[in-house]
Design a protein around this motif. Structure first.
Motif, PDB file in Angstrom:
ATOM      1  N   VAL A 128      -1.366 -55.121  55.519  1.00  0.00           N
ATOM      2  CA  VAL A 128      -1.413 -54.601  56.885  1.00  0.00           C
ATOM      3  C   VAL A 128      -0.003 -54.529  57.441  1.00  0.00           C
ATOM      4  CG1 VAL A 128      -3.739 -55.444  57.378  1.00  0.00           C
ATOM      5  CG2 VAL A 128      -1.767 -56.919  57.824  1.00  0.00           C
ATOM      6  N   ALA A 129       0.233 -53.540  58.306  1.00  0.00           N
ATOM      7  CA  ALA A 129       1.492 -53.458  59.051  1.00  0.00           C
ATOM      8  C   ALA A 129       1.434 -54.466  60.194  1.00  0.00           C
ATOM      9  CB  ALA A 129       1.709 -52.056  59.587  1.00  0.00           C
ATOM     10  N   ILE A 130       2.529 -55.192  60.423  1.00  0.00           N
ATOM     11  CA  ILE A 130       2.498 -56.235  61.457  1.00  0.00           C
ATOM     12  C   ILE A 130       3.545 -56.008  62.535  1.00  0.00           C
ATOM     13  CG2 ILE A 130       1.528 -57.957  59.895  1.00  0.00           C
ATOM     14  CD1 ILE A 130       4.330 -59.192  59.692  1.00  0.00           C
ATOM     15  N   THR A 131       4.162 -54.822  62.579  1.00  0.00           N
ATOM     16  CA  THR A 131       5.135 -54.519  63.619  1.00  0.00           C
ATOM     17  C   THR A 131       4.810 -53.180  64.269  1.00  0.00           C
ATOM     18  OG1 THR A 131       6.656 -53.358  62.133  1.00  0.00           O
ATOM     19  CG2 THR A 131       6.938 -55.744  62.341  1.00  0.00           C
ATOM     20  N   ASP A 132       5.376 -52.977  65.468  1.00  0.00           N
ATOM     21  CA  ASP A 132       5.262 -51.679  66.120  1.00  0.00           C
ATOM     22  C   ASP A 132       6.614 -50.972  66.169  1.00  0.00           C
ATOM     23  OD1 ASP A 132       6.572 -53.206  67.987  1.00  0.00           O
ATOM     24  OD2 ASP A 132       4.967 -53.144  69.471  1.00  0.00           O
ATOM     25  N   THR A 133       7.627 -51.524  65.488  1.00  0.00           N
ATOM     26  CA  THR A 133       8.919 -50.866  65.359  1.00  0.00           C
ATOM     27  C   THR A 133       8.895 -49.944  64.141  1.00  0.00           C
ATOM     28  OG1 THR A 133       9.623 -52.940  64.314  1.00  0.00           O
ATOM     29  CG2 THR A 133      10.323 -52.556  66.579  1.00  0.00           C
ATOM     30  N   VAL A 134       9.926 -49.102  64.002  1.00  0.00           N
ATOM     31  CA  VAL A 134       9.839 -48.040  62.996  1.00  0.00           C
ATOM     32  C   VAL A 134      11.042 -47.997  62.054  1.00  0.00           C
ATOM     33  CG1 VAL A 134       8.412 -46.623  64.505  1.00  0.00           C
ATOM     34  CG2 VAL A 134      10.888 -46.320  64.553  1.00  0.00           C
ATOM     35  N   THR A 135      11.968 -48.959  62.177  1.00  0.00           N
ATOM     36  CA  THR A 135      13.118 -49.002  61.263  1.00  0.00           C
ATOM     37  C   THR A 135      13.305 -50.412  60.718  1.00  0.00           C
ATOM     38  OG1 THR A 135      14.634 -49.352  63.132  1.00  0.00           O
ATOM     39  CG2 THR A 135      14.322 -47.077  62.370  1.00  0.00           C
ATOM     40  N   ASP A 136      12.204 -51.037  60.313  1.00  0.00           N
ATOM     41  CA  ASP A 136      12.274 -52.407  59.797  1.00  0.00           C
ATOM     42  C   ASP A 136      12.954 -52.436  58.438  1.00  0.00           C
ATOM     43  OD1 ASP A 136      10.724 -52.902  62.040  1.00  0.00           O
ATOM     44  OD2 ASP A 136       8.841 -52.973  60.911  1.00  0.00           O
ATOM     45  N   GLU A 137      13.600 -53.570  58.127  1.00  0.00           N
ATOM     46  CA  GLU A 137      14.213 -53.736  56.810  1.00  0.00           C
ATOM     47  C   GLU A 137      14.398 -55.210  56.488  1.00  0.00           C
ATOM     48  OE1 GLU A 137      18.859 -54.046  56.880  1.00  0.00           O
ATOM     49  OE2 GLU A 137      18.329 -52.000  57.438  1.00  0.00           O
ATOM     50  N   TYR A 164      13.438 -60.472  59.813  1.00  0.00           N
ATOM     51  CA  TYR A 164      13.717 -59.114  59.356  1.00  0.00           C
ATOM     52  C   TYR A 164      14.645 -58.442  60.362  1.00  0.00           C
ATOM     53  CZ  TYR A 164      10.153 -57.743  62.812  1.00  0.00           C
ATOM     54  OH  TYR A 164       9.432 -57.564  63.965  1.00  0.00           O
ATOM     55  N   ALA A 165      15.246 -57.352  59.966  1.00  0.00           N
ATOM     56  CA  ALA A 165      16.092 -56.567  60.861  1.00  0.00           C
ATOM     57  C   ALA A 165      15.349 -55.304  61.251  1.00  0.00           C
ATOM     58  CB  ALA A 165      17.412 -56.215  60.180  1.00  0.00           C
ATOM     59  N   THR A 166      15.624 -54.828  62.457  1.00  0.00           N
ATOM     60  CA  THR A 166      14.971 -53.610  62.930  1.00  0.00           C
ATOM     61  C   THR A 166      15.773 -53.033  64.084  1.00  0.00           C
ATOM     62  OG1 THR A 166      12.827 -52.665  63.559  1.00  0.00           O
ATOM     63  CG2 THR A 166      13.468 -54.723  64.630  1.00  0.00           C
ATOM     64  N   ARG A 167      15.265 -51.970  64.658  1.00  0.00           N
ATOM     65  CA  ARG A 167      15.826 -51.403  65.887  1.00  0.00           C
ATOM     66  C   ARG A 167      14.747 -51.477  66.959  1.00  0.00           C
ATOM     67  NH1 ARG A 167      19.886 -48.142  67.837  1.00  0.00           N
ATOM     68  NH2 ARG A 167      20.908 -48.173  65.816  1.00  0.00           N
ATOM     69  N   GLN A 168      15.122 -52.096  68.079  1.00  0.00           N
ATOM     70  CA  GLN A 168      14.169 -52.270  69.172  1.00  0.00           C
ATOM     71  C   GLN A 168      14.855 -51.898  70.482  1.00  0.00           C
ATOM     72  OE1 GLN A 168      13.022 -56.241  70.628  1.00  0.00           O
ATOM     73  NE2 GLN A 168      10.909 -55.708  70.095  1.00  0.00           N
ATOM     74  N   ASN A 169      14.210 -51.042  71.249  1.00  0.00           N
ATOM     75  CA  ASN A 169      14.786 -50.588  72.517  1.00  0.00           C
ATOM     76  C   ASN A 169      16.186 -50.015  72.342  1.00  0.00           C
ATOM     77  OD1 ASN A 169      12.457 -51.513  73.859  1.00  0.00           O
ATOM     78  ND2 ASN A 169      13.323 -53.558  74.089  1.00  0.00           N
ATOM     79  N   THR A 191       8.779 -63.046  62.993  1.00  0.00           N
ATOM     80  CA  THR A 191       7.374 -62.794  63.295  1.00  0.00           C
ATOM     81  C   THR A 191       6.498 -63.762  62.519  1.00  0.00           C
ATOM     82  OG1 THR A 191       5.577 -61.150  63.241  1.00  0.00           O
ATOM     83  CG2 THR A 191       7.195 -61.030  61.475  1.00  0.00           C
ATOM     84  N   THR A 192       5.370 -64.097  63.106  1.00  0.00           N
ATOM     85  CA  THR A 192       4.348 -64.811  62.347  1.00  0.00           C
ATOM     86  C   THR A 192       3.708 -63.836  61.364  1.00  0.00           C
ATOM     87  OG1 THR A 192       2.826 -64.343  64.176  1.00  0.00           O
ATOM     88  CG2 THR A 192       3.864 -66.511  64.134  1.00  0.00           C
ATOM     89  N   LEU A 193       3.014 -64.354  60.374  1.00  0.00           N
ATOM     90  CA  LEU A 193       2.483 -63.505  59.316  1.00  0.00           C
ATOM     91  C   LEU A 193       1.414 -62.543  59.826  1.00  0.00           C
ATOM     92  CD1 LEU A 193       4.064 -65.549  57.610  1.00  0.00           C
ATOM     93  CD2 LEU A 193       2.208 -65.493  55.953  1.00  0.00           C
ATOM     94  N   ASP A 194       0.772 -62.896  60.927  1.00  0.00           N
ATOM     95  CA  ASP A 194      -0.227 -61.988  61.486  1.00  0.00           C
ATOM     96  C   ASP A 194       0.380 -61.022  62.496  1.00  0.00           C
ATOM     97  OD1 ASP A 194       0.272 -63.620  63.654  1.00  0.00           O
ATOM     98  OD2 ASP A 194      -1.735 -64.500  63.726  1.00  0.00           O
ATOM     99  N   GLY A 195       1.679 -61.139  62.762  1.00  0.00           N
ATOM    100  CA  GLY A 195       2.355 -60.243  63.679  1.00  0.00           C
ATOM    101  C   GLY A 195       2.091 -60.534  65.148  1.00  0.00           C
ATOM    102  N   LYS A 196       1.363 -61.616  65.466  1.00  0.00           N
ATOM    103  CA  LYS A 196       0.979 -61.869  66.854  1.00  0.00           C
ATOM    104  C   LYS A 196       2.115 -62.441  67.696  1.00  0.00           C
ATOM    105  CE  LYS A 196      -3.974 -62.472  65.982  1.00  0.00           C
ATOM    106  NZ  LYS A 196      -4.321 -61.210  66.651  1.00  0.00           N
ATOM    107  N   ILE A 197       3.017 -63.209  67.080  1.00  0.00           N
ATOM    108  CA  ILE A 197       4.119 -63.824  67.823  1.00  0.00           C
ATOM    109  C   ILE A 197       5.434 -63.341  67.217  1.00  0.00           C
ATOM    110  CG2 ILE A 197       5.192 -65.959  68.600  1.00  0.00           C
ATOM    111  CD1 ILE A 197       2.410 -65.656  69.663  1.00  0.00           C
ATOM    112  N   LYS A 198       6.248 -62.689  68.031  1.00  0.00           N
ATOM    113  CA  LYS A 198       7.548 -62.212  67.580  1.00  0.00           C
ATOM    114  C   LYS A 198       8.636 -62.763  68.478  1.00  0.00           C
ATOM    115  CE  LYS A 198       5.937 -57.893  65.499  1.00  0.00           C
ATOM    116  NZ  LYS A 198       4.506 -58.079  65.794  1.00  0.00           N
TER     117      LYS A 198
END
Length: 427
Positions: free
Chosen positions: A365-374, A387-392, A400-407
């Protein structure tokens, strides 16, 4: 045919375009999301916090919240409580706290600080113990992280990771830096500064060494860096490209990607150097190796099926087994310490998103709502992923927790951070 350079292009081009992260930059932890079984805990500001160089209580609370296992209860009282206080649990029960942390920080005559704390079970009105540390000012954050580790283990039964370290890379002007920082991103120390790109940092199992790829020779070569001394040695500088180092759990060997025989292939090499041993005979592009926790197999990325996917092969060689099937582009595998979970980056409709797969079931399952994760990397207790990403509109280091609920976002003041790797437990 797609090359490893293309697979890593998003990583490297993001790095080349990164803004500076000043060495003095402080990170702000922003925790978002709500877990289903968070433990309510109150951390009272430590007596002496107001005049101390570090706010111990605030650091402890931020650590616990970032773990996803705890929910902070606003304290009803402040500095009147410390580790010696007789506790009236009534008001804390009414406030909804199951646990309470109190403590103090005092400057000693020799310039060090005495940090003390006590953990209470509010529901049972039970003293769960405490500890004390006499530390120089520079180790106050470490003392706070150790307090959070004590609390986490006492209340969850699992080892905390707050006193561990992470490594990551930044670029400032024409200078690249490899940083080693606390697990919350604070207290960053430069392990290496270079005018050429530095990528792919990887911790050894004992936390004493970092392997990484440097372009100082105008091509990618692999170094091993002693974290405590700053000394480094060349590990792989063969014909062609040398990249993607990954340590075996026993620390005796590394897996690397070499193009010495044409194409990019997987090899293992002794940690002390020497002649590499080719793992597979294949005309495909194989790269991004990572050892399974038991050291018996290696996960890696290959285009042998026509597009980048994650595969697994015995460390002795043999026939690779495909692991990822959903989607046409899956890269950057990371394996949880218990071997149960695979984190990876999947391109979905042009977006790069962090996914987590339960290996026994194969469900991902995808666990983020960002689009440039790495560059996902598991915490040593397996409960968080960095992980690294671009946000705002800004590059960011996230956990992040493994279920993506807490970031939690660890955001530098005006800086970008790339390619994080979470180090092991401190020994």
């Amino acid at each position: 045919m797609m090359t490893p350079a293309i697979w890593r292009r998003r990583h490297l081009m993001g790095l080349l375009g990164a803004a500076a992260l000043p060495a003095w930059a402080q990170f702000r932890v922003e925790v978002t999301g709500v877990g289903l079984t968070q433990l309510p805990i109150a951390v009272v500001p430590f007596r002496g916090d107001a005049v101390a160089p570090q706010k111990i209580g605030a650091i402890v609370q931020a650590d616990l919240e970032r773990s996803g296992q705890f929910r902070a209860i606003e304290p009803r009282t402040g500095g009147a409580l410390d580790e010696t206080s007789r506790l009236d649990v009534g008001p804390w029960r009414q406030a909804g706290a199951d646990s309470l942390v109190v403590g103090s920080i005092t400057r000693l005559a020799d310039g060090r600080f005495d940090v003390r704390f006590r953990l209470w079970d509010v529901v049972r009105a039970q003293d769960l113990g405490g500890q004390s540390y006499a530390v120089p000012a520079g180790d106050l954050r470490l003392a706070a992280h150790r307090i959070a580790d004590f609390i986490y283990e006492k209340l969850t039964g699992e080892r905390g990771v707050f006193s561990t370290r992470i490594a990551y890379v930044t670029k400032s002007g024409s200078r690249y830096n490899l940083w080693v920082a606390d697990a919350d991103g604070e207290n960053a120390q430069s392990a290496l500064a270079s005018p050429e790109p530095v990528i792919s940092p990887a911790w050894s199992a004992n936390g004493a060494q970092l392997a990484y790829v440097s372009f100082e020779s105008r091509k990618p070569v692999v170094y091993v860096h002693e974290v405590a001394t700053g000394r480094r040695r060349l590990l792989a500088n063969f014909k062609g490209s040398n990249s993607a180092p990954a340590w075996a759990p026993d620390g005796r060997t590394l897996a690397v990607t070499l193009s010495r025989e044409g194409g990019s292939q997987l090899y293992t090499i002794d940690a002390g150097g020497g002649e590499p041993r080719r793992l597979l005979q294949s005309g495909a592009i194989d790269t991004e190796p990572v050892f399974a926790p038991d050291g018996r197999s290696i996960y890696f990325v290959s285009d042998r099926g026509g597009s980048p996917q994650v595969y697994r092969v015995p460390v002795t060689g043999g026939s690779p087994e495909r692991v990822t099937f959903a989607g046409s582009y899956n890269i950057s595998p990371a394996i949880s310490p218990d071997g149960r979970w695979l984190a990876f980056i999947s391109r979905v409709q042009g977006q790069f998103k962090l996914h987590v797969m339960e290996l026994p079931s194969g469900q991902a399952v995808a666990i983020t709502d960002t689009v440039t994760d790495e560059s996902p990397s598991f915490a040593p207790n397996g409960r968080l992923i960095v992980y690294a990403t671009r946000q705002n509109g800004r590059e960011a280091l996230m956990t992040t927790t493994l279920d993506g609920k807490i970031k939690a976002r660890l955001a530098g003041q005006g800086g970008d951070i790339r390619e994080p790797d979470w180090g092991p437990f401190q020994r």
